[in-house]
Write an enzyme that holds these catalytic residues in place. Structure first.
Site, PDB file in Angstrom:
ATOM      1  N   THR A  56       0.837  -1.209   0.000  1.00 26.41           N
ATOM      2  CA  THR A  56       0.000   0.000   0.000  1.00 26.41           C
ATOM      3  C   THR A  56       0.869   1.256   0.000  1.00 26.41           C
ATOM      4  O   THR A  56       0.619   2.196  -0.759  1.00 26.41           O
ATOM      5  CB  THR A  56      -0.932  -0.018   1.226  1.00 26.41           C
ATOM      6  OG1 THR A  56      -1.738  -1.192   1.161  1.00 26.41           O
ATOM      7  CG2 THR A  56      -1.848   1.202   1.235  1.00 26.41           C
ATOM      8  N   TYR A 119     -11.756  -4.550  -6.253  1.00 27.21           N
ATOM      9  CA  TYR A 119     -12.822  -3.934  -7.054  1.00 27.21           C
ATOM     10  C   TYR A 119     -14.004  -4.885  -7.233  1.00 27.21           C
ATOM     11  O   TYR A 119     -15.076  -4.615  -6.735  1.00 27.21           O
ATOM     12  CB  TYR A 119     -12.323  -3.402  -8.419  1.00 27.21           C
ATOM     13  CG  TYR A 119     -13.406  -2.587  -9.104  1.00 27.21           C
ATOM     14  CD1 TYR A 119     -13.615  -1.251  -8.761  1.00 27.21           C
ATOM     15  CD2 TYR A 119     -14.249  -3.165 -10.042  1.00 27.21           C
ATOM     16  CE1 TYR A 119     -14.647  -0.527  -9.343  1.00 27.21           C
ATOM     17  CE2 TYR A 119     -15.276  -2.443 -10.628  1.00 27.21           C
ATOM     18  CZ  TYR A 119     -15.467  -1.122 -10.278  1.00 27.21           C
ATOM     19  OH  TYR A 119     -16.484  -0.408 -10.849  1.00 27.21           O
ATOM     20  N   TYR A 145      -1.945 -11.323   0.974  1.00 22.78           N
ATOM     21  CA  TYR A 145      -2.087 -10.013   1.614  1.00 22.78           C
ATOM     22  C   TYR A 145      -3.582  -9.777   1.790  1.00 22.78           C
ATOM     23  O   TYR A 145      -4.324  -9.669   0.820  1.00 22.78           O
ATOM     24  CB  TYR A 145      -1.415  -8.960   0.727  1.00 22.78           C
ATOM     25  CG  TYR A 145      -1.440  -7.532   1.203  1.00 22.78           C
ATOM     26  CD1 TYR A 145      -1.907  -7.161   2.457  1.00 22.78           C
ATOM     27  CD2 TYR A 145      -0.956  -6.533   0.356  1.00 22.78           C
ATOM     28  CE1 TYR A 145      -1.899  -5.833   2.858  1.00 22.78           C
ATOM     29  CE2 TYR A 145      -0.942  -5.197   0.746  1.00 22.78           C
ATOM     30  CZ  TYR A 145      -1.408  -4.854   1.999  1.00 22.78           C
ATOM     31  OH  TYR A 145      -1.404  -3.540   2.379  1.00 22.78           O
ATOM     32  N   LYS A 173      -0.007 -11.923   5.207  1.00 22.91           N
ATOM     33  CA  LYS A 173       0.145 -10.593   5.784  1.00 22.91           C
ATOM     34  C   LYS A 173      -1.270 -10.098   6.051  1.00 22.91           C
ATOM     35  O   LYS A 173      -2.054  -9.887   5.118  1.00 22.91           O
ATOM     36  CB  LYS A 173       0.859  -9.666   4.808  1.00 22.91           C
ATOM     37  CG  LYS A 173       1.081  -8.299   5.425  1.00 22.91           C
ATOM     38  CD  LYS A 173       0.928  -7.155   4.461  1.00 22.91           C
ATOM     39  CE  LYS A 173       0.748  -5.902   5.296  1.00 22.91           C
ATOM     40  NZ  LYS A 173       0.514  -4.689   4.518  1.00 22.91           N
TER      41      LYS A 173
END
Length: 305
Positions: A56, A119, A145, A173
């Site tokens: 990110t 999305y 993730y 993660k």
């Protein structure tokens, strides 16, 4: 064996502090690959145990595929022979994720981090097919993730159990901030490595069995987060808890006047490290917010300031 050892299914035995390194930009918002590599060097020189480019903080959704490939290459070239480099390769489509994964392997990344597709909604079968295809495309360890607040897609514990059967699935993660989910996932999958994905839950994550943390605060103050991890790892939980409190205060300062993302690059300038702007529509803090953040951070008397 301490409770927060990496999982047996993780060939990298990832542990400690793995900053989600930044992507640096020139003033015109083109990628500055040299400074991007220099940021990985900055955190490694200050004790980071690994690096995670294109998380990110690396602004990965704002980069083209070619830019993402070059970022991975630049970071691997800079620090790849010193610490594990786990490259973010996730995209909304399996097709693009596989291509990024193959590239990361070809330039020497040590592992890949695959964010759940985002999305569009993702169902159980879709998640299985996605991760299977990506994992089969490479011989590298694969880390899931999990960040439902950004992707819109949460993995159920049932889906995670099915994903854990994939041969080279090495770890997770988790940035869900859902501690019961994380604790149950760790209980069910001691063979996997778990990394705490929020600076608010580094201590808590280690307590429930994570072997390390992916920390945005460590992008700016790696020493602080490394000290927290090492205190915990050395059995000094009281000290680790105090340092977690300090990390809370840094994180709050980063959020001055808006998103913490702007805090990371703005605060790096206080350490004489200029990673340029963020890519629009993200932006650095305005002068007023930057001044307030600077005052709050200076009051903490952190190492390196």
């Amino acid at each position: 064996m301490s409770h927060h050892d990496p999982g047996a299914a993780d060939p990298l035995s990832l542990r400690g502090v793995v900053p989600p390194t930044v992507t640096a930009f020139q003033d015109d918002e083109s990628v500055d690959y040299e400074t991007t590599a220099a940021h990985a060097r900055f955190v490694v020189d200050r004790g980071a145990h690994g690096v995670f480019p294109l998380g990110t903080n690396g602004e990965f959704p704002l980069l083209s595929d070619a830019e993402r490939d070059r970022v991975v290459e630049a970071v691997v070239d800079e620090v790849g022979n010193e610490v594990p480099v786990i490259a973010g390769v996730g995209a909304p489509s399996t097709y693009r994720t596989v291509a990024r994964a193959e590239h990361a392997e070809s330039v020497g990344a040590d592992g890949i981090v695959v964010v759940t597709p985002y999305y569009y909604p993702l169902d159980h079968e879709g998640a299985l097919e996605h991760y299977r295809r990506v994992a089969e495309a490479v011989d590298l360890p694969v880390y899931i993730y999990h960040i439902p607040s950004k992707t819109g897609n949460e993995l159920s514990l049932e889906t995670l159990a099915a994903l854990a059967e994939i041969d080279n699935l090495a770890g997770v993660k988790d940035s869900s901030k859902d501690v019961p989910w994380l604790a149950q996932a760790i209980d069910a999958h001691p063979e996997l490595t778990f990394l705490a994905g929020s600076d608010s839950l580094i201590f808590t994550g280690l307590e429930v069995g994570c072997s390390g943390a992916v920390s945005a605060v460590a992008n700016v103050f790696p020493e602080l987060v490394v000290d927290c991890y090492e205190a915990y790892d050395g059995g000094d939980e009281d000290r680790a808890r105090e340092l977690q409190s300090e990390i809370f205060r840094v994180r709050d300062a980063f959020k001055t006047g808006g998103a913490y993302m702007s805090g990371v690059k703005t605060a790096l300038r206080m350490r004489e490290f200029d990673a340029g702007p963020l890519r629009s529509p993200l932006r650095l803090k305005d002068d007023e917010a930057a001044d307030e953040m600077r005052a709050r951070l200076e009051a903490l008397e952190l190492e390196g300031l």
